[in-house]
Design a protein around this motif. Structure first.
Motif, short mmCIF file in Angstrom:
data_model
loop_
_atom_site.label_atom_id
_atom_site.label_comp_id
_atom_site.label_asym_id
_atom_site.label_seq_id
_atom_site.Cartn_x
_atom_site.Cartn_y
_atom_site.Cartn_z
N PRO A 1 21.15 40.91 33.21
CA PRO A 1 22.27 40.49 32.10
C PRO A 1 23.39 40.31 32.97
N GLN A 2 24.08 39.31 32.65
CA GLN A 2 25.30 38.89 33.33
C GLN A 2 26.43 39.34 32.48
N SER A 3 27.49 40.02 32.91
CA SER A 3 28.81 40.50 32.17
C SER A 3 29.55 39.25 31.97
N ARG A 4 30.30 38.94 31.10
CA ARG A 4 31.42 38.03 30.91
C ARG A 4 32.74 38.46 30.61
N HIS A 5 33.67 38.24 31.15
CA HIS A 5 34.91 38.49 30.67
C HIS A 5 35.65 37.62 29.76
N VAL A 6 35.56 37.95 28.53
CA VAL A 6 36.15 37.17 27.32
C VAL A 6 37.71 37.46 27.27
N ILE A 7 38.32 36.38 27.25
CA ILE A 7 39.69 36.22 27.09
C ILE A 7 40.01 36.23 25.39
N TYR A 8 40.82 36.91 24.88
CA TYR A 8 41.18 36.96 23.51
C TYR A 8 42.60 36.64 23.18
N CYS A 9 42.83 35.51 22.28
CA CYS A 9 44.31 35.13 22.09
C CYS A 9 45.16 36.42 21.57
N GLY A 10 46.50 36.21 22.34
CA GLY A 10 47.31 37.20 21.95
C GLY A 10 48.05 37.01 20.49
N VAL A 11 47.94 35.92 20.00
CA VAL A 11 48.55 35.42 18.74
C VAL A 11 47.52 35.91 17.47
N CYS A 12 46.20 35.16 17.36
CA CYS A 12 45.36 35.35 16.42
C CYS A 12 44.17 36.14 16.67
N SER A 13 43.93 36.60 17.90
CA SER A 13 42.93 37.60 18.50
C SER A 13 41.52 37.04 18.56
N LEU A 14 41.42 35.75 18.36
CA LEU A 14 40.06 35.00 18.44
C LEU A 14 40.16 34.60 20.04
N PRO A 15 38.91 34.17 20.58
CA PRO A 15 38.85 33.57 21.76
C PRO A 15 39.65 32.23 21.77
N PRO A 16 40.23 31.76 22.58
CA PRO A 16 41.03 30.59 22.59
C PRO A 16 40.46 29.36 22.27
N GLU A 17 39.10 29.29 22.45
CA GLU A 17 38.24 28.24 22.05
C GLU A 17 38.08 27.99 20.50
N TYR A 18 38.35 29.19 19.82
CA TYR A 18 38.45 29.20 18.42
C TYR A 18 39.73 29.15 17.57
N CYS A 19 40.86 29.16 18.38
CA CYS A 19 42.14 29.26 17.86
C CYS A 19 42.33 28.19 16.65
N GLU A 20 41.75 27.11 17.05
CA GLU A 20 42.13 25.82 16.04
C GLU A 20 41.67 26.10 14.53
N PHE A 21 40.87 27.31 14.48
CA PHE A 21 40.37 27.40 13.18
C PHE A 21 40.97 28.54 12.40
N GLY A 22 42.04 29.16 13.20
CA GLY A 22 43.29 30.07 12.58
C GLY A 22 44.22 29.33 11.98
N GLY A 23 45.40 30.01 11.36
CA GLY A 23 46.42 29.34 10.96
C GLY A 23 47.53 29.19 11.76
N THR A 24 47.41 29.48 12.95
CA THR A 24 48.65 29.61 13.90
C THR A 24 48.36 28.61 15.22
N VAL A 25 47.82 27.61 15.23
CA VAL A 25 47.55 26.80 16.28
C VAL A 25 48.53 26.56 17.42
N LYS A 26 49.73 26.21 16.83
CA LYS A 26 50.66 25.97 17.75
C LYS A 26 51.22 27.20 18.48
N LYS A 27 51.46 28.14 17.83
CA LYS A 27 51.78 29.73 18.62
C LYS A 27 50.51 29.87 19.68
N CYS A 28 49.32 29.77 19.02
CA CYS A 28 48.32 30.07 20.01
C CYS A 28 48.23 29.48 21.49
#
Length: 201
Positions: free
Chosen positions: A16-43
């Motif tokens: 199994p390969q370990s992956r380093h996942v980055i989470y957004c400091g604003v909405c706490s989703l992975p950045p690929e999913y920030c557009e689904f939160g309500g704070t896209v611009k801040k993200c």
């Protein structure tokens, strides 16, 4: 044929390969999913400041052009329209939140209970997303005194701290919680009417 299959089936499983996942400091989703939160611009701003390579990969003009190039003209127009709607919605939500904060007040009231005995009541903190129970504990520890949360007749809650510590509480809130603008804190003194002793002597 059977032999080779049986050999293959006993091959060691892939590591199994370990992956380093980055989470957004604003909405706490992975950045690929920030557009689904309500704070896209801040993200986006956060990502650009902290993870510029990832920002370029997701949000640069080239990345956006590549993402939409595979879509048909109609689908592209729909996607643009949706993105615009989402951005407007997010902006409206942020503006509403900012307005709520701007018009909210934290009231710190010094209340005289008996002769020279005071308590300090703090209300309006929930508008800034603060937890009254947690804060009551912090204030009790900070001033080594009794501190409790009680319901207000008008709805909402207030923290009642034993002693006259209104100035200290204001300082503590401003130092620790930068979500509260200084102008939004109001100090009130609830004085019982006293007769002026020794006046006109």
């Amino acid at each position: 044929m059977v032999d080779t299959e049986s050999q293959d089936s006993h091959a060691a499983p892939a590591e199994p390969q370990s992956r380093h996942v980055i989470y957004c400091g604003v909405c706490s989703l992975p950045p690929e999913y920030c557009e689904f939160g309500g704070t896209v611009k801040k993200c986006q701003d956060w990502l650009q400041k902290t993870q510029s390579e990832m920002y370029d990969r997701l949000w640069s003009d080239d990345a956006l052009a590549a993402a939409t190039s595979a879509l048909s003209v109609d689908a592209r127009k729909r996607a643009e329209k949706d993105a615009h709607k989402k951005a407007l919605k997010a902006e409206a939500a942020e503006a509403k939140h900012a307005q709520t904060i701007a018009s909210s007040k934290v009231l710190i009231k010094r209340v005289e209970r008996n002769k020279r005995k005071y308590v300090t009541a703090v209300s309006g903190l929930e508008a800034f997303g603060l937890d009254n129970k947690k804060l009551a504990k912090e204030l009790g520890k900070k001033f080594a005194t009794g501190s409790s949360v009680s319901k207000l007749p008008s709805g909402g809650e207030e923290i009642v701290v034993q002693g006259d510590v209104s100035d200290e509480i204001e300082e503590f809130l401003l130092d620790k919680y930068d979500v509260i603008p200084e102008d939004n804190i109001e100090l009130i003194e609830d004085k019982k009417k006293k007769k002026d002793i020794g006046a006109g002597g």
